[in-house]
Design an enzyme around this catalytic site. Structure first.
Site, PDB file in Angstrom:
ATOM      1  N   GLU A 106       0.973  -1.177  -0.110  1.00 24.11           N
ATOM      2  CA  GLU A 106      -0.062   0.083   0.248  1.00 24.11           C
ATOM      3  C   GLU A 106       0.994   1.292  -0.078  1.00 24.11           C
ATOM      4  O   GLU A 106       0.890   1.804  -0.990  1.00 24.11           O
ATOM      5  CB  GLU A 106      -0.873   0.080   1.322  1.00 24.11           C
ATOM      6  CG  GLU A 106      -1.856   1.324   1.280  1.00 24.11           C
ATOM      7  CD  GLU A 106      -2.833   1.167   2.620  1.00 24.11           C
ATOM      8  OE1 GLU A 106      -2.176   0.523   3.532  1.00 24.11           O
ATOM      9  OE2 GLU A 106      -3.751   1.929   2.732  1.00 24.11           O
ATOM     10  N   ASP A 160     -12.552  -0.667   2.195  1.00 27.63           N
ATOM     11  CA  ASP A 160     -11.496  -0.223   3.256  1.00 27.63           C
ATOM     12  C   ASP A 160     -11.945   0.268   4.491  1.00 27.63           C
ATOM     13  O   ASP A 160     -12.368  -0.422   5.448  1.00 27.63           O
ATOM     14  CB  ASP A 160     -10.356   0.532   2.639  1.00 27.63           C
ATOM     15  CG  ASP A 160      -9.010   0.321   3.340  1.00 27.63           C
ATOM     16  OD1 ASP A 160      -8.932  -0.733   4.116  1.00 27.63           O
ATOM     17  OD2 ASP A 160      -8.049   0.909   3.161  1.00 27.63           O
TER      18      ASP A 160
HETATM   19  N1  HPA Z   1      -4.024  -0.006   5.713  1.00 33.43           N
HETATM   20  C1  HPA Z   1      -3.410  -0.382   6.907  1.00 33.43           C
HETATM   21  N2  HPA Z   1      -4.239  -0.466   8.161  1.00 33.43           N
HETATM   22  C2  HPA Z   1      -5.346  -0.050   8.163  1.00 33.43           C
HETATM   23  C3  HPA Z   1      -6.054   0.208   7.032  1.00 33.43           C
HETATM   24  C4  HPA Z   1      -5.110   0.707   5.816  1.00 33.43           C
HETATM   25  O1  HPA Z   1      -5.849   0.900   4.735  1.00 33.43           O
HETATM   26  N3  HPA Z   1      -7.447   0.754   7.214  1.00 33.43           N
HETATM   27  C5  HPA Z   1      -7.132   0.137   8.734  1.00 33.43           C
HETATM   28  N4  HPA Z   1      -6.026  -0.057   9.014  1.00 33.43           N
HETATM   29 ZN    ZN Z   2      -7.132  -2.018   4.611  1.00 33.27          ZN
END
Ligand code: HPA
Ligand code: ZN
Length: 337
Positions: free
Chosen positions: A202, A280
């Site tokens: 990410e 998400d």
């Molecule tokens: N990334 C990492 N941790 C998380 C996220 C995310 O998008 N949303 C909630 N915890």
């Molecule tokens: Zn997530």
């Protein structure tokens, strides 16, 4: 096909959501209501003021506010109400299967019992199955900024709740917390027969995606955007049909991308990657699953064929049992183009 018919198709098509943090569905209105009944003071004076604080430059800025919001949750009823509010919205969006992550350490670290959390969430999931026909899987996620020892302690709860937990996940601050930090606990869970997923690529590099695949043995990757920087990794993901649970509005809000027009979703599909669309943390990122599809389709000029493919991917990549998968894929066939 004009934009309106694509939008209509998105709204009506039955779909699965595979990347959803239940704590990230906590809408300000419900947060104030629960804070009031638990006699907890929120740092913001109104729903509007709280919502206006939802401007993030990166993942960590979001996480700080997300963990603060979750502190309001204390009782089984709180977790039930949180989950039920999401499921009602999911039903309106024609979600027929959902896989929900929860972060037990966010709650146990402040003295809320694991059982309180899971029993509240699970009761709502059962009610949604009965009332809406939504099937579900629960993903117990470890906070990667905490040590692996803490993950091992939490993992012990699995044995009292085998009937409720099907999958293990890994979330929170990615940079500096590579998957390898959790390889022993993941290997243990693999041996116990759990399905495995992890956030990777990410904000972190493609290397973290390799680690999640090679060291954690995950079946799916959450996000995975950065995989596109490594052709060998793309080959691996395509060859093994590893699904990526992509979250376009999250990527925009957390500045993983600068504009939805530059989102790599279409490139992923064109390269044969099994990509799916998910919300998400919809209460924080400005849209539930249909809104993610609609805004991305608009920005990338996705066709009805693309939407159908993304939905098909979500059913195929789900951890639903084979019978349920067949039912869902048949529903999709009946829905048609
Ligand atoms: N990334 C990492 N941790 C998380 C996220 C995310 O998008 N949303 C909630 N915890
Ligand atoms: Zn997530």
């Amino acid at each position: 096909m004009d934009n309106n018919s694509v939008k209509d198709y998105i709204n009506k098509i039955p779909k699965a959501e595979l990347h959803l943090h239940i704590e990230g569905t906590f809408e300000p209105e419900l947060m104030f209501k629960i804070a009031d009944r638990n006699k907890i003071k929120i740092d913001y004076s109104s729903v509007e003021e709280l919502r206006s604080a939802y401007n993030f430059n990166n993942l960590q800025e979001f996480l700080n506010i997300y963990y603060t919001g979750a502190k309001v949750l204390q009782t089984e009823q709180d977790f039930y109400d949180l989950t039920w509010a999401y499921l009602k919205k999911a039903n309106e969006d024609n979600v027929i299967h959902t896989e929900i992550m929860f972060d037990p350490q966010t709650h146990t670290e402040r003295g809320v019992a694991f059982d309180t959390v899971i029993n509240g969430i699970h009761a709502a999931l059962k009610d949604a199955e009965k009332d809406f026909g939504i099937s579900s899987k629960l993903i117990m996620s470890f906070l990667r900024h905490l040590p692996q020892d803490s993950a091992f302690e939490i993992y012990e709860n699995y044995f009292n709740h085998r009937d409720k937990i099907d999958v293990l996940g890994l979330d929170s601050s990615e940079t500096g917390n590579p998957p390898t930090k959790f390889r022993e606990v993941y290997n243990r869970a693999f041996g116990d027969g759990l399905k495995l997923t992890a956030h990777a690529g990410e904000e972190g590099p493609a290397e973290y995606v390799w680690e999640a695949l090679d060291l954690l043995n995950v079946h799916r990757i959450d996000h995975g955007n950065r995989s596109l920087s490594d052709n060998k990794l793309i080959d691996r993901i395509v060859e093994k049909q590893i699904a990526l649970t992509v979250c376009p509005l999250s990527n925009l809000k957390l500045r993983v991308i600068d504009d939805l027009k530059n989102h790599p979703l279409k490139i992923m599909l064109d390269r044969g990657i099994k990509a799916t669309v998910n919300s998400d943390d919809p209460a924080y990122f400005g849209g539930y699953i249909n809104e993610n599809f609609i805004q991305t389709a608009d920005a990338l000029q996705l066709t009805i064929n693309d939407i159908n493919k993304l939905v098909k991917n979500s059913f195929e990549a789900s951890f639903a049992d084979d019978n349920r998968k067949i039912v869902m894929l048949n529903k999709l066939d009946e829905f048609g183009f």
